[in-house]
Scaffold this active site. Structure first.
Site, mmCIF file in Angstrom:
data_model
loop_
_atom_site.group_PDB
_atom_site.id
_atom_site.type_symbol
_atom_site.label_atom_id
_atom_site.label_comp_id
_atom_site.label_asym_id
_atom_site.label_seq_id
_atom_site.Cartn_x
_atom_site.Cartn_y
_atom_site.Cartn_z
ATOM 1 N N GLY A 88 0.953 -1.245 -0.090
ATOM 2 C CA GLY A 88 0.171 -0.048 0.002
ATOM 3 C C GLY A 88 0.898 1.201 -0.006
ATOM 4 C CE LYS A 108 0.112 -2.048 7.363
ATOM 5 N NZ LYS A 108 -1.265 -1.573 7.966
ATOM 6 C CG ASP A 201 -8.951 4.187 6.971
ATOM 7 O OD1 ASP A 201 -9.864 4.570 6.224
ATOM 8 O OD2 ASP A 201 -7.824 3.835 6.388
#
Length: 389
Positions: A88, A108, A201
């Site tokens: 991302g 991540k 989010d």
């Protein structure tokens, strides 16, 4: 201990090959063969990691690699990279082998940036994500295992979920399946709120639907305690309503409540985002029109929701959750979800109403038969039965 060379399973790394890999002496077809084998052999992954640790030199991780180009077989702390899963704007996610847990997990890794100040902000956010998610233990929240650093980059490791995002899964499903999936995600949000955490989010891309049927809320990187104020950075680009941006607001504008557009949010703001997602899941488009921030914001603040969705009971729930005034929304996700669950149940009036209809039909048939001329028992029986039915 690794088996001696003579007893090494066919295809697995022996001592010499493992040492050559750690020393960076393999190349060409030989290196490719070893990397391909590491992709599918947990034992050899752990073996290579142990050799690297003993030798004091793990496979090199360059600054370019820390930016998100790690190759299979490279190490991040104790983890061995298997493959890249996705990337991302701020991070890349890898499938890695964890010798401590004895299984594959997702890692991540934050991108390295030239802008040190911005990198520090992103690093802080990822650490917040790890801490926020580690506080949650719920069937509908993705589990976090560990956090650490690679140079100046932060990484977190979490449960590896085999599946797709709701953004990919929803379009091919029935309305009932979509609602039930969102119910699961809503329970994950409810658990976060109970722990004092606001997601900030929530959207279909941040919910996973596993191949095992589980629905998991993830990406708490923008999460904050309900007792902390929002952290604000640069400026949102008005033309992009889909991407998460750091700016006067933090989150994805197309899913954000009006108070979040103004820079503050709480659990009721997550409820608004949830209802945007629920409307989109049923209608195939988001509830507020607007191809830029100004138009979108105007429609949100004026409660100009697009055409009603069906069923009507769900439309009423969603519109309440989308109210521009937070005080008009449900007091909590728990109460909103209870209304959705109630709507999915068969209506209580159907059974007694059916009984009443059948009783009325039986009485009418009886009166018709009583008022007709007397006949023998079996005379015109078929005709009478037809009228009763």
């Amino acid at each position: 201990m690794r088996p001696a060379q003579g007893s090494t399973p066919p295809g697995c790394l022996d001592e010499g090959t493992g040492a050559a890999l750690v020393a960076g002496q393999l190349a060409g077809d030989e290196l490719s063969a070893v990397e391909n084998h590491l992709d599918s052999c947990d034992s050899c992954q752990a073996f290579a990691a142990a050799l690297a640790k003993v030798a004091g030199s793990r496979p090199s991780v360059t600054s370019e690699a820390s930016a998100g180009t790690l190759a299979a077989g490279e190490q991040i702390d104790r983890y061995t990279v298997i493959a890249e899963l996705g990337r991302g704007a701020s991070a890349v996610v890898y499938e890695v082998s964890d010798p401590k847990l004895g299984r594959h997990v997702a890692l991540k890794l934050m991108h390295s940036k030239a802008d040190e100040e911005r990198e520090a902000v992103l690093a802080a956010r990822m650490l917040d994500e790890a801490r926020s998610m580690a506080r949650l233990s719920h069937p509908n929240v993705l589990a976090v295992h560990d956090t650490g650093t690679l140079g100046s980059s932060v990484f977190i490791t979490m449960e590896l979920c085999e599946g797709v995002t709701l953004a990919e899964w929803l379009p091919t499903r029935t309305p009932t399946e979509r609602i039930e999936a969102l119910l699961g995600a809503g329970r994950g949000l409810q658990a976060a709120h109970a722990a004092g955490i606001v997601h900030r989010d929530f959207k279909p891309e941040n919910v996973l639907r596993g191949n095992d049927g589980r629905v998991l809320v993830t990406d708490f990187g923008l999460a904050r305690s309900q007792h902390k104020s929002a952290q604000l950075d640069d400026e949102i680009e008005a033309g992009d309503l889909r991407l998460t941006r750091t700016g006067t607001v933090v989150g994805t504008p197309a899913y954000m409540a009006p108070e979040q557009l103004d820079g503050t949010c709480d659990a009721l703001s997550d409820q608004f985002s949830f209802c945007v997602t629920l409307y989109e899941a049923i209608a195939g488009r988001r509830p507020f029109a607007g191809d830029n921030m100004a138009k979108l914001s105007a429609n949100v603040r004026a409660d100009r929701v697009r055409a009603p969705i069906t069923p009507r009971w769900l439309d009423r729930i969603v519109r309440r959750g989308l109210a521009s005034d937070p005080s008009r929304r449900f007091p909590s996700m728990e109460e909103l979800l209870a209304e959705v669950e109630k709507g999915l149940r068969p209506s209580r009036w159907r059974v007694p109403a059916l009984v009443a209809v059948l009783a009325s039909a039986a009485m009418a048939s009886y009166l018709m038969m009583a008022g007709s001329p007397t006949k023998h028992c079996n005379e015109d029986a078929n005709e009478q039965l037809a009228r009763v039915w």
